[in-house]
Write a protein that holds these residues in place. Structure first.
Motif, PDB file in Angstrom:
ATOM      1  N   LYS A 102       0.846  -1.188   0.000  1.00  0.00           N
ATOM      2  CA  LYS A 102       0.000   0.000   0.000  1.00  0.00           C
ATOM      3  C   LYS A 102       0.880   1.235   0.000  1.00  0.00           C
ATOM      4  CE  LYS A 102      -3.588   2.345   2.611  1.00  0.00           C
ATOM      5  NZ  LYS A 102      -2.967   3.644   2.801  1.00  0.00           N
ATOM      6  N   ILE A 103       0.562   2.143  -0.904  1.00  0.00           N
ATOM      7  CA  ILE A 103       1.237   3.436  -0.915  1.00  0.00           C
ATOM      8  C   ILE A 103       0.400   4.386  -0.076  1.00  0.00           C
ATOM      9  CG2 ILE A 103       1.938   5.381  -2.357  1.00  0.00           C
ATOM     10  CD1 ILE A 103       2.397   3.365  -4.618  1.00  0.00           C
ATOM     11  N   GLU A 104       1.014   4.992   0.921  1.00  0.00           N
ATOM     12  CA  GLU A 104       0.316   5.910   1.812  1.00  0.00           C
ATOM     13  C   GLU A 104      -0.326   7.018   1.004  1.00  0.00           C
ATOM     14  OE1 GLU A 104      -1.420   7.474   4.929  1.00  0.00           O
ATOM     15  OE2 GLU A 104      -0.168   5.714   5.151  1.00  0.00           O
ATOM     16  N   GLY A 105      -1.524   7.399   1.360  1.00  0.00           N
ATOM     17  CA  GLY A 105      -2.178   8.431   0.580  1.00  0.00           C
ATOM     18  C   GLY A 105      -3.132   9.310   1.353  1.00  0.00           C
ATOM     19  N   ARG A 106      -3.778   8.770   2.348  1.00  0.00           N
ATOM     20  CA  ARG A 106      -4.768   9.570   3.076  1.00  0.00           C
ATOM     21  C   ARG A 106      -4.082  10.675   3.859  1.00  0.00           C
ATOM     22  NH1 ARG A 106      -7.513   4.363   5.427  1.00  0.00           N
ATOM     23  NH2 ARG A 106      -8.211   3.498   3.465  1.00  0.00           N
ATOM     24  N   GLY A 107      -4.609  11.856   3.712  1.00  0.00           N
ATOM     25  CA  GLY A 107      -4.084  12.975   4.473  1.00  0.00           C
ATOM     26  C   GLY A 107      -2.885  13.665   3.847  1.00  0.00           C
ATOM     27  N   LEU A 108      -2.361  13.108   2.773  1.00  0.00           N
ATOM     28  CA  LEU A 108      -1.227  13.738   2.110  1.00  0.00           C
ATOM     29  C   LEU A 108      -1.721  14.559   0.924  1.00  0.00           C
ATOM     30  CD1 LEU A 108       1.328  10.790   2.016  1.00  0.00           C
ATOM     31  CD2 LEU A 108       1.288  12.714   3.593  1.00  0.00           C
TER      32      LEU A 108
END
Length: 62
Positions: free
Chosen positions: A21-27
């Protein structure tokens, strides 16, 4: 924690991991774009892809 491409190839794939998973929420959009470029584009092509995306007037990155 940052996991680089070499970590994925040399550590996690041999252990049987196949989904990441590539971090994405909040960025912001630009950070997500940079993560996608890092993980999904070969290094020699990253600058060319980055230029095309950033110079595309249709995208609302900022």
């Amino acid at each position: 924690m940052f996991i680089g491409v070499d970590d994925i190839k040399n550590t996690y794939l041999p252990m049987g991991f196949s989904n990441f998973k590539i971090e994405g929420r909040g960025l912001g959009s630009v950070m997500i774009l940079e993560f996608l470029l890092y993980y999904m584009t070969k290094p020699p092509y990253q600058i060319h892809v980055r230029e095309h995306i950033y110079l595309d007037n249709m995208l609302d990155l900022f």
